[in-house]
Every structure is written in structure tokens, then in C-alpha cells.
Design an enzyme around this catalytic site. Structure first.
Site, short mmCIF file in Angstrom:
data_model
loop_
_atom_site.label_atom_id
_atom_site.label_comp_id
_atom_site.label_asym_id
_atom_site.label_seq_id
_atom_site.Cartn_x
_atom_site.Cartn_y
_atom_site.Cartn_z
N LYS A 174 0.85 -1.20 0.00
CA LYS A 174 0.00 0.00 0.00
C LYS A 174 0.88 1.23 0.00
CE LYS A 174 -2.90 3.07 2.50
NZ LYS A 174 -2.09 4.20 1.98
N GLU A 249 7.97 -0.11 12.05
CA GLU A 249 9.00 0.94 12.05
C GLU A 249 8.28 2.26 12.27
OE1 GLU A 249 12.31 0.76 11.68
OE2 GLU A 249 12.33 -1.40 11.44
N CYS A 284 12.13 9.74 10.30
CA CYS A 284 11.89 9.12 11.61
C CYS A 284 13.12 9.26 12.51
CB CYS A 284 11.56 7.66 11.42
SG CYS A 284 12.79 6.79 10.42
N GLU A 384 6.61 13.97 18.60
CA GLU A 384 7.34 14.01 17.33
C GLU A 384 6.78 15.13 16.45
OE1 GLU A 384 6.52 10.82 14.52
OE2 GLU A 384 8.63 10.76 13.95
P1 NAD Z 1 0.83 7.28 8.98
O1 NAD Z 1 0.90 6.30 10.08
O2 NAD Z 1 -0.20 8.35 9.03
O3 NAD Z 1 0.63 6.54 7.57
C1 NAD Z 1 1.50 5.54 7.13
C2 NAD Z 1 0.73 4.62 6.19
O4 NAD Z 1 -0.28 3.94 6.92
C3 NAD Z 1 0.03 5.35 5.05
O5 NAD Z 1 0.15 4.59 3.88
C4 NAD Z 1 -1.42 5.39 5.53
O6 NAD Z 1 -2.36 5.48 4.49
C5 NAD Z 1 -1.52 4.06 6.25
N1 NAD Z 1 -2.62 3.99 7.22
C6 NAD Z 1 -3.25 5.02 7.87
N2 NAD Z 1 -4.20 4.54 8.69
C7 NAD Z 1 -4.19 3.19 8.57
C8 NAD Z 1 -4.92 2.13 9.17
N3 NAD Z 1 -5.87 2.37 10.07
N4 NAD Z 1 -4.61 0.86 8.84
C9 NAD Z 1 -3.63 0.60 7.95
N5 NAD Z 1 -2.91 1.56 7.32
C10 NAD Z 1 -3.18 2.84 7.64
O7 NAD Z 1 2.29 7.90 8.86
P2 NAD Z 1 2.78 9.07 7.91
O8 NAD Z 1 2.24 10.36 8.43
O9 NAD Z 1 2.57 8.70 6.49
O10 NAD Z 1 4.37 8.99 8.16
C11 NAD Z 1 4.99 9.67 9.20
C12 NAD Z 1 5.32 8.73 10.35
O11 NAD Z 1 6.07 7.62 9.89
C13 NAD Z 1 6.18 9.41 11.38
O12 NAD Z 1 5.73 9.08 12.67
C14 NAD Z 1 7.56 8.81 11.12
O13 NAD Z 1 8.43 8.87 12.22
C15 NAD Z 1 7.22 7.42 10.72
N6 NAD Z 1 8.31 6.78 9.96
C16 NAD Z 1 9.08 5.81 10.57
C17 NAD Z 1 10.16 5.25 9.90
C18 NAD Z 1 11.04 4.20 10.54
O14 NAD Z 1 11.81 3.55 9.83
N7 NAD Z 1 10.99 4.01 11.85
C19 NAD Z 1 10.47 5.67 8.62
C20 NAD Z 1 9.68 6.66 8.03
C21 NAD Z 1 8.60 7.21 8.72
#
Ligand code: NAD
Length: 480
Positions: A174, A249, A284, A384
Site C-alpha cells: 500500500k 518501524e 523518523c 514528534e
Molecule cells: P501514517 O501512520 O499516518 O501513515 C502511514 C501509512 O499507513 C500510510 O500509507 C497510511 O495510508 C496508512 N494507514 C493510515 N491509517 C491506517 C490504518 N488504520 N490501517 C492501515 N494503514 C493505515 O504515517 P505518515 O504520516 O505517512 O508517516 C509519518 C510517520 O512515519 C512518522 O511518525 C515517522 O516517524 C514514521 N516513519 C518511521 C520510519 C522508521 O523507519 N521508523 C520511517 C519513516 C517514517
């Protein structure tokens, strides 16, 4: 740039899905429309899972050398399209074009790395009896769901498929709802290189697409990258349908600790490098909290201000820009809301709003932002930002500083600066963090586990542990 209509990939077919609804994507530097991707439906996910399930047996039956060669072909195809991807991703996501080469390198490198590791998918033998032997076999889960965030859409989309594919799984991926367009290039590559159904790509919103993947009974293994809130939702959804292996992650609020014997300039420069301004702090692992000994507070602050003032904010597609906009209007609003809380709690030294100038009237820009006089109880020290925001906290007592470093829910990365090796190792052990840098920041090499502890996640990635985590172990005893 020509308006793009981005396809999904289901069962080897490039498709616009069954729903007829679209997600419009705009350039966060200009707010101009760039293209659209299908708003996938639960039906699209079900079709993708079914395609993955029917392709998986044949995929797992390929020899490891055939899978290795196909992963290498994916790497070569990513390199061929690198310039197209970088141009599109800078416009669609807001990461600066000058730095996107790093993402493309990582995408291709991840396929090659796991291609090279493929013969490490091994079990063990144990001599149990004089007339018997015990073996363990590592076998793929079957269908793997991978859900990725907006901050490096192409890199995460590609890199997250490498280990599951190497281990013999098929993938339903996704893509993020903002910046979805570069996944269309990955879809074209997969359609050309891989057998139908091995990788399936569904664009759309968390609900229904991500949630349907997480709770689908035929998806036995989920790898998620994104926020803590969504990570918790995915664990819940996964647990409601079947017993699944979920790795996460998640976010970070990563400290950079400066001891009194450190070089203040090197430490401040590492904080700048670690913040990743090229991605507007949307990383992140961003070093967002500087915990500096009181004796060096003035020098470190002075250097941070000097370096942050020199950052050229501008259109992400301009090679001269050091930092582009935030990824979307909604994300900019989130970051601004946290910064506004910070303004009431602490002392704002610079930034805190849009950069000045008419060229920033459009676009989702936020100036590099620095707070001082921050204390551990403040919201700006605990939540964050996922934006270009650094806070400075000062300390005199080491134990209090460790408590400060551990004073959030996160545990992703930490950095520390001291020339005293004993102090360095003692602190590295005391700070609860998945990845710690001593006298540096942002040092991460494929092959070394990357991943958080506490609410920053579960499971190391980009290493052998990740590859093996896409297999499950079966025990077999043979009586001779
Ligand atoms: P998010 O959690 O809002 O979304 C991530 C993904 O999850 C998107 O594709 C979204 O559509 C999907 N999603 C949303 N709700 C969902 C649900 N209920 N069920 C399944 N999927 C769902 O995160 P974001 O705003 O896109 O990204 C930012 C976050 O990601 C920050 O907290 C950042 O620290 C983290 N991040 C972590 C790493 C790591 O390696 N640790 C790397 C990059 C980003």
C-alpha cells in the site's frame, strides 16, 4: 510536467481499480496539480491478495538463483528510471532533488543486498539420537502486506519488497495517500520484471486500503512503516482476523547528547546533519532534541543558529534548494500546531512559521525552527514534530540528562558526543534507543539492523534479521 495518471498493479495488470474514485496529488512547493492515483477499495485489496496467493507457490518454487537474478533486474530497472523518479518525487513529495539520489541508491541497493543474502536463508540440524536427526526449515509466510508512509515514497515502496521477495513471499504493497505517483513507475517495473501477482500495488487511504490489508486473513505477515497511532491500529486489526507476525518501524523524538568535553561545533553540525533538513525534518531518525551540557549551551546554540540561518529554503525541484516544503497542507498544519504550543511553552529562537518572502505565499513551507529553554515535561520536548524543528534542553547532572533522554515514548535513534569512551558506552547502554551514534549522527549502513524499541517499533530492518523475519521456522525430526 505532464499530468500523471498513476496505475496500481494487481495480478500483473496495470489497473485503475474498481472504485472509480481518485486521489489528486499536488506539488507541495507550488500547490499545482501534478496527477492522480486511484483511491483503492477493499475489493481492490481482496483482488491483490488473491493474486498474490495464487502466484506465491510458483514464486517460492523458483530456485534461489532465479529469485536473486530477478531482484538484481529490479535494481537495474530502478537505476534506469532514477532520473524520472527523482524529478517526479521532488515535485510530488517535496524532498529536495539535490538529495534524492540517496533514495534511489538505497532502493536499488536494497534489492542487491537481499539478492546477495539469499543463500543465508538456512535452517539448522541437531543430532538428537544416534539413530535420528532434527532439522529446522525456514519457509516463507505466503502473502506479505507492506504499508509505507509519505516521506520517501519510492524508496520505502521498493525497499520494503526486497526482503519478503527474496524469502519467497508475494507482496501486497500500500502506497501513501499523499505523494503516491512514483509508485506508478515501480508498478511498471514490476509488471515488466516479475511474474504476475508477485508484487501487487494498491494506492489509497488508510481506510479502507491499509486496514483491509492488515485484517485480511490471507495476509500472514505485515511490515509497517509509519506513525505510532497507525502502528497500534494495525496491531489491533491484524489481531482481530488471524494470528500474524507484525513488525513496525515507527516514529522518533531522537536526542543528541553533548557532554562538556565535546567539540561544540562538531556536535552542532551533527545535529544539523541528523535533522535531515533536505527532507524538511520528515525523517523518523531526525535528531530533534539537543541535550547539551550547560557549559556548552551558548556555543552549541550559536552554531545551530548560524547553520540553520544558512539553509536555503525553496522549491524542492530547484537543485539550489537545501530544504523544500512539508509534504502536504494537513501535515504542515500538524507541525504548525505543535510549534504554536512550543511558542507558549519555551523560547523560540528562530523560525516558527512560513519563511518570509512572497515566494512562500504558496506551498507548504515551514522555516527551520529552533526552540531553547525547553524542559522535559513540555509537549514540544515529547511529541514528534516530523518537521524542521530542533529543541535545546540543557543539563548539569548526568542522571537527570539520561532521564531527559528517555523521557518520551520513543526509542528510535540517539547520538552522543564525548571523548571519554567509558562515558560514551555507559550512556549508549543507558539511553533506550534502537540505534545509537557515538560522535556522529545519521550513520547507518545497510547490513546493520535499523529499528526502534519502545513505541518506536518492533523488528530490525535492512539486515539479515529482516530477511529471516519474512520466514517462519518448521521443525522436522527424522529417525534414521
Ligand atoms: P501514517 O501512520 O499516518 O501513515 C502511514 C501509512 O499507513 C500510510 O500509507 C497510511 O495510508 C496508512 N494507514 C493510515 N491509517 C491506517 C490504518 N488504520 N490501517 C492501515 N494503514 C493505515 O504515517 P505518515 O504520516 O505517512 O508517516 C509519518 C510517520 O512515519 C512518522 O511518525 C515517522 O516517524 C514514521 N516513519 C518511521 C520510519 C522508521 O523507519 N521508523 C520511517 C519513516 C517514517
Amino acid at each position: 510536467m505532464e499530468y500523471i495518471t498513476c496505475p496500481m498493479l494487481i495480478g500483473g495488470e496495470l489497473t485503475y481499480g474498481s472504485g472509480g474514485e481518485w486521489i489528486e496529488s499536488i506539488d507541495p512547493s507550488t500547490e499545482e496539480p501534478l496527477g492522480r492515483a486511484p483511491a483503492g477499495t477493499a475489493g481492490d485489496v481482496n483482488a491483490a491478495v488473491a493474486a498474490a496467493k495464487s502466484a506465491q507457490h510458483a514464486w517460492a518454487e523458483t530456485t534461489i538463483w532465479e529469485r536473486r537474478d530477478m531482484l538484481r533486474q529490479l535494481a537495474a530497472a530502478v537505476r534506469e528510471r532514477a532520473e524520472d523518479v527523482a524529478r517526479l518525487e521532488a515535485a510530488d513529495g517535496g524532498n529536495t532533488i539535490a538529495n534524492l539520489g540517496n533514495d534511489l541508491f538505497k532502493s536499488a541497493n536494497q534489492f542487491e543486498y537481499f539478492a546477495g543474502l539469499i543463500s543465508e536463508i538456512k535452517g539448522e540440524t541437531m543430532n538428537t539420537l544416534s539413530s535420528g536427526m532434527h532439522m529446522s526449515w525456514r519457509v516463507p509466510y505466503g502473502v506479505v502486506g507492506r504499508i509505507v508512509p509519505f516521506n520517501h515514497p519510492f524508496m520505502f515502496a521498493t525497499a520494503s519488497c526486497a526482503a519478503p521477495l527474496a524469502a519467497g513471499n508475494c507482496v501486497v504493497l500500500k502506497t501513501p495517500e499523499t505523494s503516491p505517483l512514483s509508485a506508478g513507475i515501480f508498478a511498471e517495473i514490476c509488471a515488466r520484471v516479475l511474474p504476475a501477482g508477485v508484487v501487487n500495488i494498491v494506492s489509497g487511504y488508510g481506510l479502507p486500503v491499509g486496514d483491509t490489508i492488515a485484517r485480511h486473513a490471507d495476509v500472514r505477515r505485515i511490515g509497517f512503516t509509519g506513525s505510532v497511532r497507525t502502528g497500534l491500529a494495525i496491531q489491533r486489526a491484524a489481531a482481530e482476523s488471524a494470528i500474524k507476525h507484525v513488525t513496525l518501524e515507527l516514529g522518533g523524538k531522537n536526542p543528541l547528547i553533548v557532554f562538556p568535553d565535546a567539540d561544540p561545533v562538531k556536535a552542532a553540525d551533527a545535529a544539523i546533519a541528523g535533522m535531515n533538513f533536505a527532507w524538511a525534518g520528515q525523517s523518523c531518525g531526525s535528531t530533534s532534541r539537543v541535550l547539551v551540557h550547560e557549559s556548552l549551551r551558548a556555543k552549541v546554540t550559536e552554531r545551530l543558529v548560524e547553520r540553520m540561518q544558512a539553509i536555503r529554503v525553496g522549491n524542492a525541484s530547484d537543485p539550489a534548494s537545501d530544504m523544500g516544503p512539508l509534504n502536504s497542507a494537513a501535515h504542515r498544519d500538524r507541525v504548525q500546531a505543535l510549534v504554536d504550543i512550543g511558542k507558549r511553552e519555551a523560547t523560540l529562537l528562530m523560525g516558527g512559521n512560513r519563511p518570509e518572502g512572497a515566494q512562500f505565499d504558496r506551498g507548504f513551507f515551514m522555516a527551520p525552527t529552533l526552540f531553547t529553554d525547553v524542559t522535559a515535561d513540555m509537549t514540544i520536548a515529547r511529541e514528534e514534530a516530523f518537521g524542521p524543528v530542533i529543541t535545546i534542553q540543557s543539563w548539569t547532572d548526568e542522571d537527570a540528562m539520561i532521564a531527559m533522554a528517555n523521557g518520551t515514548e520513543f526509542g528510535l535513534t540517539a547520538s552522543l558526543f564525548t571523548n571519554d569512551i567509558t562515558k560514551a558506552l555507559r550512556t549508549a547502554a543507558a539511553v533506550e534507543s534502537g540505534v545509537t551514534n557515538i560522535n556522529g549522527a545519521r550513520m547507518h549502513f545497510v547490513g546493520a539492523p535499523f529499528g526502534g524499541i519502545r513505541n518506536s517499533g518492533l523488528g530490525g530492518e535492512e539486515c539479515l534479521e529482516e530477511l529471516l523475519s519474512y520466514t517462519e521456522t518448521r521443525s522436522v525430526h527424522i529417525t534414521l
